[in-house]
Write a protein that holds these residues in place. Structure first.
Motif, mmCIF file in Angstrom:
data_model
loop_
_atom_site.group_PDB
_atom_site.id
_atom_site.type_symbol
_atom_site.label_atom_id
_atom_site.label_comp_id
_atom_site.label_asym_id
_atom_site.label_seq_id
_atom_site.Cartn_x
_atom_site.Cartn_y
_atom_site.Cartn_z
ATOM 1 N N SER A 398 -5.323 4.633 -26.153
ATOM 2 C CA SER A 398 -4.443 4.051 -24.891
ATOM 3 C C SER A 398 -5.416 2.163 -24.506
ATOM 4 O O SER A 398 -5.623 2.383 -23.443
ATOM 5 N N ILE A 399 -4.926 1.083 -25.099
ATOM 6 C CA ILE A 399 -5.468 0.325 -24.914
ATOM 7 C C ILE A 399 -4.315 -0.843 -24.582
ATOM 8 O O ILE A 399 -3.730 -0.882 -25.825
ATOM 9 N N LYS A 400 -4.210 -1.619 -23.640
ATOM 10 C CA LYS A 400 -3.453 -2.557 -22.780
ATOM 11 C C LYS A 400 -3.874 -3.557 -23.203
ATOM 12 O O LYS A 400 -5.175 -4.151 -21.959
ATOM 13 N N ASP A 401 -3.611 -4.826 -23.871
ATOM 14 C CA ASP A 401 -4.918 -6.057 -23.356
ATOM 15 C C ASP A 401 -6.422 -6.751 -23.128
ATOM 16 O O ASP A 401 -6.742 -6.509 -22.236
ATOM 17 N N ASN A 402 -6.850 -5.067 -24.287
ATOM 18 C CA ASN A 402 -7.833 -4.941 -24.503
ATOM 19 C C ASN A 402 -8.669 -4.438 -23.395
ATOM 20 O O ASN A 402 -10.473 -4.353 -23.328
ATOM 21 N N LYS A 403 -7.506 -3.390 -22.746
ATOM 22 C CA LYS A 403 -8.446 -2.966 -22.249
ATOM 23 C C LYS A 403 -7.909 -1.736 -21.972
ATOM 24 O O LYS A 403 -6.669 -1.158 -22.491
ATOM 25 N N LEU A 404 -8.594 -0.395 -21.504
ATOM 26 C CA LEU A 404 -8.388 0.896 -21.726
ATOM 27 C C LEU A 404 -7.223 1.547 -21.215
ATOM 28 O O LEU A 404 -7.180 1.039 -19.150
ATOM 29 N N SER A 405 -6.322 1.929 -21.074
ATOM 30 C CA SER A 405 -5.255 2.466 -19.578
ATOM 31 C C SER A 405 -4.838 3.929 -19.615
ATOM 32 O O SER A 405 -5.229 4.525 -20.672
#
Length: 419
Positions: A398-405
């Motif tokens: 669950s990764i979006k824009d190189n960050k965990l979501s």
């Protein structure tokens, strides 16, 4: 003298002769004597740096002063140049401050290597800790008095404003008592001195008393010479290991009482803010908790539901590797954790989630409900949950824009049977 065997003391002088640290006038003469070795007939009296020297040297021994003046003379400065000499003396006390800290945490010192934190090294802040606003206000009030000028302190007397001394934080583990004490020091620009009380348990009573004396003596002496900070937070962690009725002995507890009530710690010129913490307030000697030793007692309970939600969200918001969590997802996550905490309590106390079936009297149902509703995740529980959610998001890709979501799917994975 109290650690000397009574049989030996009885064979010595009937009246012990105390050799105290030099008073103000004596210190002035000692500085004059030391500096006269290079500047014949020299005196600090009337010089612009006289008050700096005499105020900062309060608590220094004769040997301390002799060593200090020797180092000053090595700089070959013209002491009659008031401005230049003032700078050198100020620099000398700063150097002395650092060397004293080194001695206090060295092999001969009573503090552990990492137990003293200078203000410039402490980035903690009370505003970063969720909740406990009343406790924070009490800490700041005591610190305001410590930092006040003589004229400002006189106003307390004029308006008959009581000045409490000392704070006891108690409550269940995992709610950041140590973290808050250190944050208080960081917030106020104070030194942070930490004492772990359980470290005393393995020593004899004579050594315990001697260590206690040295802790208070060193802290008080250092508070008088320090330049970098307006005060010191002296923090006793797990104080029940030192002052509990079921541990150590009455002589050690009696010595602690004497130190807590010492006028050097509690008088108007003291720069020491004493904070103690315990998970077992009921085990403390009542005399330790009495006014005149530790005046303010504050329950650091598990965060309220509102503060728990805020705390949980703040963990995610401060993590640059995690996208901000949506309010409704955060609320759902906290409520699941809350239910899980209460369900664990119910099973451990009643053996089944159908706990009402095990109680006959209605009044006992009311009591049980109150106990269950008191169960809330601690700060440590929430920090652990935050770490678990990051791990779930990572393994779930669950990764979006190189960050965990973290969303509903991750919450359901962590609490699959909790709704």
């Amino acid at each position: 003298p109290e650690v000397i065997d009574s049989a030996i003391r009885s064979r010595l002088s009937q009246t012990p002769i105390e050799i105290p640290l030099p008073a103000r006038r004596e210190r002035q003469l000692m500085f004059d004597d030391g500096l006269s070795k290079q500047y014949k007939g020299f005196s600090i009296r009337g010089k612009s740096y006289e008050e700096l020297i005499l105020s900062r040297s309060d608590g220094m021994s004769g040997r301390d002063i002799a060593n200090f003046t020797k180092k000053i003379l090595e700089k070959n400065i013209p002491l009659y140049d008031n401005e230049k000499a003032y700078e050198i003396f100020q620099e000398g006390f700063l150097t002395l401050e650092d060397s004293v800290i080194t001695d206090m945490t060295g092999s001969e010192g009573v503090f552990a290597k990492d137990s003293i934190c200078a203000p410039e090294d402490n980035t903690s802040n009370m505003d970063d800790i969720i909740g406990y606003d009343e406790l924070k206000a009490s800490i700041r009030q005591q610190a305001d008095y410590i930092k006040a000028t003589a004229e400002e302190k006189q106003e307390y007397i004029v308006f008959d404003i009581p000045v409490p001394r000392g704070i006891l934080m108690y409550g269940p583990p995992g709610n950041g008592k140590t973290e808050l004490a250190k944050a208080a020091a960081g917030d106020l620009g104070f030194y942070f001195f930490k004492v772990i009380s359980r470290d005393f348990a393995s020593s004899s009573s004579e050594i315990q008393i001697k260590r206690l004396e040295q802790i208070f003596q060193d802290t008080i002496r250092f508070s008088k010479l320090m330049t970098k900070a307006p005060g010191i937070v002296l923090f006793f962690d797990e104080i029940d290991a030192l002052a509990g009725t079921m541990v150590l002995n009455q002589v050690v507890r009696g010595s602690l009482l004497n130190f807590l009530g010492d006028k050097s710690l509690r008088d108007k010129d003291s720069k020491i803010l004493l904070i103690a913490a315990t998970n077992h307030e009921d085990l403390l000697d009542e005399a330790v908790k009495r006014k005149g030793r530790i005046d303010v007692h504050y329950l650091m309970d598990n965060p309220t539901e509102e503060n728990g939600e805020r705390m949980l969200k703040s963990f995610f918001e401060r993590d640059c590797k995690v996208n901000d969590i949506e309010d409704d997802v955060n609320k759902k996550l906290y409520e699941r954790a809350l239910n899980d905490k209460r369900n664990s309590f119910i099973v451990s106390h009643f053996g089944t989630l159908e706990w009402r079936d095990t109680i006959r009297e209605e009044k006992d149902v009311v009591i049980a409900e109150k106990l269950i509703n008191k169960q809330r995740p601690s700060g440590s529980d929430l920090r652990t949950l935050y770490g678990e959610m990051k791990s779930i998001a990572f393994h779930n890709h669950s990764i979006k824009d190189n960050k965990l979501s973290i969303g509903d799917a991750e919450v359901d994975m962590r609490f699959p049977d909790n709704s």
